[in-house]
Design a protein around this motif. Structure first.
Motif, PDB file in Angstrom:
ATOM      1  N   ASP A 181       0.801  -1.129  -0.020  1.00 35.10           N
ATOM      2  CA  ASP A 181      -0.151   0.093   0.136  1.00 35.10           C
ATOM      3  C   ASP A 181       0.868   1.345   0.064  1.00 35.10           C
ATOM      4  N   ASN A 182       0.588   2.186  -1.048  1.00 30.67           N
ATOM      5  CA  ASN A 182       1.517   3.226  -0.995  1.00 30.67           C
ATOM      6  C   ASN A 182       0.298   4.456  -1.415  1.00 30.67           C
ATOM      7  N   PRO A 183      -0.413   4.899  -0.396  1.00 37.16           N
ATOM      8  CA  PRO A 183      -1.407   5.888  -0.573  1.00 37.16           C
ATOM      9  C   PRO A 183      -0.983   7.164  -0.944  1.00 37.16           C
ATOM     10  N   LYS A 184       0.184   7.777  -1.023  1.00 36.47           N
ATOM     11  CA  LYS A 184       0.675   9.116  -1.547  1.00 36.47           C
ATOM     12  C   LYS A 184       1.382   8.646  -2.890  1.00 36.47           C
ATOM     13  N   LYS A 185       1.383   7.357  -3.228  1.00 33.22           N
ATOM     14  CA  LYS A 185       2.008   7.074  -4.659  1.00 33.22           C
ATOM     15  C   LYS A 185       3.595   7.550  -4.821  1.00 33.22           C
ATOM     16  N   LEU A 186       4.094   7.440  -3.562  1.00 32.21           N
ATOM     17  CA  LEU A 186       5.514   7.846  -3.452  1.00 32.21           C
ATOM     18  C   LEU A 186       6.533   7.249  -4.433  1.00 32.21           C
TER      19      LEU A 186
END
Length: 279
Positions: A181-186
């Motif tokens: 999971d990478n909510p900030k789309k880093l």
């Protein structure tokens, strides 16, 4: 004639006394006494410049008094110090923690072993174009070291801040492939550890090893937004040798010298918590 014989006899006695007074080095076949100077042994140690070589410099003179000439060779990467020890070019190295060494052995077939824990360097997350984690935008770029275990430490640090989620069984050897999971789309940029400080102005934030942070004039205790906690002191930097040299007398003298009160004081006074003695 009698006077001549008496003179010869007296001369013979004087020469005999002189022979009895000869030093061990002058008398053939005699062993050196305890007071004679012992042969100096040269010990070569590979180290990254900061803080490792700086710490080693503190024991050059004490070791000289113990008959050991310490020669320090500086390296700026994490590969050559290990291959140099494996190939016998260096007697020991001082730059890495045990998990990194074990991973290096597994992947490269080397035979390196840890002799002693010396200090711990917390990994820190530093501001680049973004000055706080709260302001970190979607799609922000994050530079991390790409070497085994240190990349895992970096990702675990990001997870601890709630920025990503890793697989449940992801451990120290995790990579970006373990992010679920990478909510900030880093956008995570994997770079050689020594290169990370050099790109800090081009990324939003960067996770940097303390030794490279110090070299880049960053203060890990004040400049880092977050750092590994004391619980992460399970990654102490070690004195490392090739298997079979663990009990080398010069190596043991090096360890004893490093674990001195003088070295502890040097670390505490010069690195202000960025480097923590483990003895």
């Amino acid at each position: 004639m009698k006077k001549l014989l008496a003179l010869l006899l007296a001369l013979t006695m004087v020469l005999g006394l002189a022979a009895c007074g000869s030093t061990p080095a002058e008398t053939e076949g005699e062993e050196p006494t305890e007071g004679d100077t012992a042969e100096t042994v040269t010990l070569t140690v590979a180290a990254t410049p900061t803080p490792h070589a700086e710490i080693l410099q503190q024991v050059v003179e004490p070791l000289k008094e113990e008959g050991v000439e310490l020669v320090i060779k500086e390296y700026t990467d994490y590969i050559l110090p290990n291959t140099a020890v494996e190939e016998g070019e260096m007697d020991a190295n001082y730059f890495q923690h045990t998990p990194y060494m074990n991973d290096f052995n597994a992947k490269r077939g080397t035979h390196l072993v840890a002799v002693a824990d010396i200090h711990f360097e917390p990994l820190g997350l530093y501001p680049g174009k973004t000055t706080s984690l709260e302001e970190l935008p979607e799609g922000a770029t994050v530079a991390v070291p790409n070497d085994s275990t240190n990349e895992g430490r970096a990702l675990l640090l990001l997870e601890a801040q709630g920025l990503i989620t890793l697989k449940e069984d992801a451990g120290l050897e995790c990579t970006i492939n373990d992010i679920v999971d990478n909510p900030k789309k880093l956008e995570i940029k994997e770079l050689e550890a020594a290169m990370v400080p050099q790109v800090i102005d081009d990324v939003d934030v960067a996770i940097i090893n303390s030794n490279y942070a110090i070299q880049a004039d960053l203060d890990p205790t004040t400049d880092a937004l977050v750092s590994e906690s004391a619980e992460d002191a399970k990654y102490p930097n070690i004195i490392c040798v090739k298997e079979g040299n663990e009990n080398n007398e010069a190596i043991l003298k090096l360890v004893e010298a490093l674990k001195s009160d003088a070295v502890r004081t040097f670390i505490e006074e010069n690195y202000n918590g960025a480097v923590v003695p483990m003895f």
